[in-house]
Design an enzyme around this catalytic site. Structure first.
Site, PDB file in Angstrom:
ATOM      1  N   ASP A   1       0.944  -1.320   0.152  1.00  0.00           N
ATOM      2  CA  ASP A   1      -0.067   0.104  -0.049  1.00  0.00           C
ATOM      3  C   ASP A   1       0.856   1.252   0.027  1.00  0.00           C
ATOM      4  O   ASP A   1       2.039   1.223   0.684  1.00  0.00           O
ATOM      5  CB  ASP A   1      -1.012   0.130   1.244  1.00  0.00           C
ATOM      6  CG  ASP A   1      -1.919  -1.146   1.394  1.00  0.00           C
ATOM      7  OD1 ASP A   1      -2.380  -1.533   0.076  1.00  0.00           O
ATOM      8  OD2 ASP A   1      -2.217  -1.512   2.337  1.00  0.00           O
ATOM      9  N   LYS A   2       0.233   2.103  -0.520  1.00  0.00           N
ATOM     10  CA  LYS A   2       1.082   3.565  -0.691  1.00  0.00           C
ATOM     11  C   LYS A   2       1.597   4.109   0.776  1.00  0.00           C
ATOM     12  O   LYS A   2       2.680   4.616   1.157  1.00  0.00           O
ATOM     13  CB  LYS A   2       0.194   4.659  -1.221  1.00  0.00           C
ATOM     14  CG  LYS A   2       0.897   6.094  -1.343  1.00  0.00           C
ATOM     15  CD  LYS A   2      -0.013   7.011  -2.121  1.00  0.00           C
ATOM     16  CE  LYS A   2       0.531   8.520  -2.292  1.00  0.00           C
ATOM     17  NZ  LYS A   2      -0.198   9.364  -2.990  1.00  0.00           N
TER      18      LYS A   2
END
Length: 227
Positions: A99-100
């Site tokens: 995930d970012k």
């Protein structure tokens, strides 16, 4: 050899991306529009956008310590994408994603075959994480995570969970549901403040600094490719 496997073997893209190119009509096989499932034989000519594919590329395997804020995508129009951040001279793509907002170890390669192999959930490949939550976590909550938590309508697979400190724990998964760890924490009333992946199968993050990458050793690649 199937056409998508042939294309990914040259290092141009993954098999999935190759299928998209074929479906978009951008691939020809011996001068004719290629179809999904086309079989390529020695001596056949495969072109993308009219340009013949070259010989099979030297296989590249790198480990990258992704900082939070970098997006695991090959889409060049997305700001902060992992490919631009690394700036590798060859065409590579990530194996899976983080995930970012998450950080830590992610592998990148130009070998489309290994991407599919590692991402198959039935292969039970281990991925290890260090998770920091927003308040002290109870032993009961850790035990519940280890046994499985209901998220997105299904119970997560049993996993290994161990305490590091009052609000930090280690988790080893063999599953990769979308935002799985964050959802598991949320289901038990916690918020994951920091999520760091520290190992993928036999590859450890070690002393790799955030934002830097290194090539895998022959020993590491051999372990990664082991059935």
């Amino acid at each position: 050899m199937r056409l998508n496997k042939y294309i990914s073997g040259t290092g141009i893209c993954s098999r999935r991306e190759a299928d998209k190119l074929i479906e978009a009509g951008r691939v020809t096989w011996n001068g004719a529009p290629a179809l999904l499932g086309t079989q390529v034989s020695p001596g056949d000519e495969v072109c993308i956008d009219g340009k013949p594919l070259g010989v099979k590329a030297t296989q590249i395997y790198i480990a990258f310590n992704k900082p939070a804020g970098v997006t695991c995508t090959t889409e060049a129009d997305i700001e902060g994408n992992i490919i631009d951040f690394i700036g590798h001279a060859e065409r590579i793509f990530p194996i899976g994603r983080l995930d970012k907002d998450s950080e830590g170890l992610i592998l990148l390669t130009n070998n489309g075959d290994i991407v599919n192999e590692i991402l198959r959930s039935e292969n039970n490949h281990e991925k290890e994480y260090v998770v920091t939550v927003d308040r002290p976590i109870t032993d009961l909550s850790l035990s519940m995570m280890a046994g499985g938590v209901k998220i997105m309508g299904e119970i997560t697979k049993p996993c290994q969970v161990s305490r590091i400190s009052e609000s930090v724990f280690r988790m080893i998964l063999t599953q990769g549901l979308n935002r799985q760890i964050r959802r598991m924490c949320s289901a038990l009333g916690y918020r994951a403040q920091r999520l760091q992946r520290v190992r993928i199968i036999n590859i450890d993050i070690g002393a790799l600094e955030p934002g830097t990458w290194r090539e895998l050793s022959e020993f590491e690649v051999a372990g990664l490719l082991r059935p």
